[in-house]
Design an enzyme around this catalytic site. Structure first.
Site, PDB file in Angstrom:
ATOM      1  CB  THR A   6       1.133   0.632   5.144  1.00 30.25           C
ATOM      2  OG1 THR A   6       1.348  -0.667   4.235  1.00 30.25           O
ATOM      3  CG2 THR A   6       2.190   0.882   5.939  1.00 30.25           C
ATOM      4  N   GLY A   7      -0.620  -2.218   5.873  1.00 27.79           N
ATOM      5  CA  GLY A   7      -0.485  -3.388   6.622  1.00 27.79           C
ATOM      6  C   GLY A   7      -1.761  -4.111   6.656  1.00 27.79           C
ATOM      7  NE  ARG A  57      -9.338  -6.513   2.927  1.00 23.11           N
ATOM      8  CZ  ARG A  57      -8.454  -5.898   2.945  1.00 23.11           C
ATOM      9  NH1 ARG A  57      -8.237  -5.120   1.957  1.00 23.11           N
ATOM     10  NH2 ARG A  57      -7.719  -5.993   3.697  1.00 23.11           N
ATOM     11  N   GLY A  59      -5.129  -5.032   6.560  1.00 20.79           N
ATOM     12  CA  GLY A  59      -6.226  -4.048   6.956  1.00 20.79           C
ATOM     13  C   GLY A  59      -7.381  -4.273   7.983  1.00 20.79           C
ATOM     14  CB  THR A  87      -0.936   0.029   1.398  1.00 23.20           C
ATOM     15  OG1 THR A  87      -1.742  -0.951   1.233  1.00 23.20           O
ATOM     16  CG2 THR A  87      -1.511   1.421   1.628  1.00 23.20           C
ATOM     17  CG  ASP A 145      -6.081  -0.509   6.388  1.00 20.23           C
ATOM     18  OD1 ASP A 145      -6.077  -1.131   5.294  1.00 20.23           O
ATOM     19  OD2 ASP A 145      -5.062   0.443   6.451  1.00 20.23           O
TER      20      ASP A 145
HETATM   21  N1  GLY Z   1      -3.790  -1.840   3.917  1.00 24.84           N
HETATM   22  C1  GLY Z   1      -4.326  -2.418   3.099  1.00 24.84           C
HETATM   23  C2  GLY Z   1      -5.233  -3.465   2.910  1.00 24.84           C
HETATM   24  O1  GLY Z   1      -5.243  -4.161   3.620  1.00 24.84           O
HETATM   25  O2  GLY Z   1      -6.101  -3.139   2.282  1.00 24.84           O
END
Ligand code: GLY
Length: 318
Positions: free
Chosen positions: A242-243, A220, A245, A192, A223
């Site tokens: 980031t990470g 889906r 979500g 991300t 975050d």
């Molecule tokens: N952090 C990006 C996602 O999980 O969509």
């Protein structure tokens, strides 16, 4: 009644020369030295582009858009061209932008547009809404005549999708992912991308853009476009996450950092939020700028790509 909220802005109007921008290009574990180098080059290029826009326009919004757009064009990153594919083999992107006056725009499940961050900005500036998704988002993109891009799927992402589909077919992983072990999850890199910036007027902006999680279910939502989860800004600071979500969403991580920035500098606020993320086994990374132009960067994952430029100094790259 809410006049206390104006205090930081008044302080910032006295501030000079606090132009700062931070970018991130995701978190997780780099797959190889090549992967590391490409991320390093990519975030450096994005932060230089973002900062030169900040200097030219003295606008944190333009700087964030410029930096994120640069990463959306770079197939290294999981956003724009280079986004991961969902289970159905399609790209569905999420993005959000927010400023210190609580103006915000976000999109979810966006298809065939190179710059989701620009569409998120259009939602912020041209609608009464915050988040658009589904058929209405399609209509919005059409009415505003955003160019369609058929080149977003790049070979390494297609191969990644094929390999993961084969793992599902071999029974090593379930379609909805519950059987993925934490060890396996830690090896993934969620690239991300995001940026936060402050200009000489003290305007704070955060922007984030992503293809989401590889093999995610159709529809889906991660975050990134959820205000307060992957992206947040208010008069105390701007944050991009980031990470993983789903966990970031449940922790409303970006809002948490902004809340801590009411009392603490950006770095301490990021550190406290990450302590909580670690407790809940949330693999993530954060970048933040507080109202005084202090920066905060941190991650619970093994690696994270980031870069910043502060007050015209040379870029600092992870
Ligand atoms: N952090 C990006 C996602 O999980 O969509």
């Amino acid at each position: 009644m809410f006049s206390f909220l104006l205090r930081p802005i008044i302080h910032l109007e006295r501030g000079v020369g606090m132009k700062t921008i931070i970018v991130h290009g995701g978190t997780g574990s780099f797959k190889s030295d090549k992967d590391f180098d490409e991320h390093r080059r990519g975030v450096e290029e994005a932060v230089i582009h973002g900062y030169s826009t900040l200097e030219e326009r003295n606008s944190s919004e333009e700087a964030v858009i410029a930096a994120v757009s640069k990463m959306e064009e770079n197939p290294t990153f999981n956003c724009g061209r280079g986004s991961v594919l969902n289970y159905n083999g399609q790209i569905e992107m999420d993005a959000a932008i927010m400023d210190n006056n609580l103006n915000a725009g976000a999109v979810s499940g966006l298809k065939r547009v190179l710059h989701p961050i620009e569409v998120a900005r259009a939602v912020m500036e041209q609608t009464d809404h915050v988040l658009l998704a589904g058929a209405e988002l399609e209509e919005f993109v059409k009415v505003l005549e955003f160019p369609r891009d058929e080149t977003l799927v790049v070979p390494h992402r297609f191969n990644q999708w094929k390999a993961e589909l084969e793992r599902i077919e071999r029974g090593e992983k379930t379609r909805f992912g519950k059987s993925i072990s934490l060890a396996r999850k830690a090896q993934e890199y969620h690239s991300t991308c995001g940026a936060v910036a402050i200009d000489d007027h003290g305007r704070l902006v955060a922007g984030t853009s992503t293809g989401g999680m590889s093999m995610k279910s159709f529809g889906r939502v991660g975050d990134t476009p959820i205000i307060g989860a992957g992206t947040y800004a208010d008069s105390f600071g701007a944050v991009s996450a980031t990470g993983h979500g789903e966990k970031i969403m449940k922790l409303t991580l970006s809002r948490l950092v902004a809340f801590f920035m009411e009392q603490y500098p950006a770095q301490k606020s990021v550190d406290i939020a990450l302590e909580r993320a670690r407790y809940f086994d949330c693999e993530c990374g954060l970048i933040a700028i507080d109202r005084y132009g202090n920066i905060g960067i941190g991650h619970t994952s093994k690696d994270m790509s980031w870069a910043f430029i502060k007050d015209g100094h040379p870029p600092v790259v992870f």
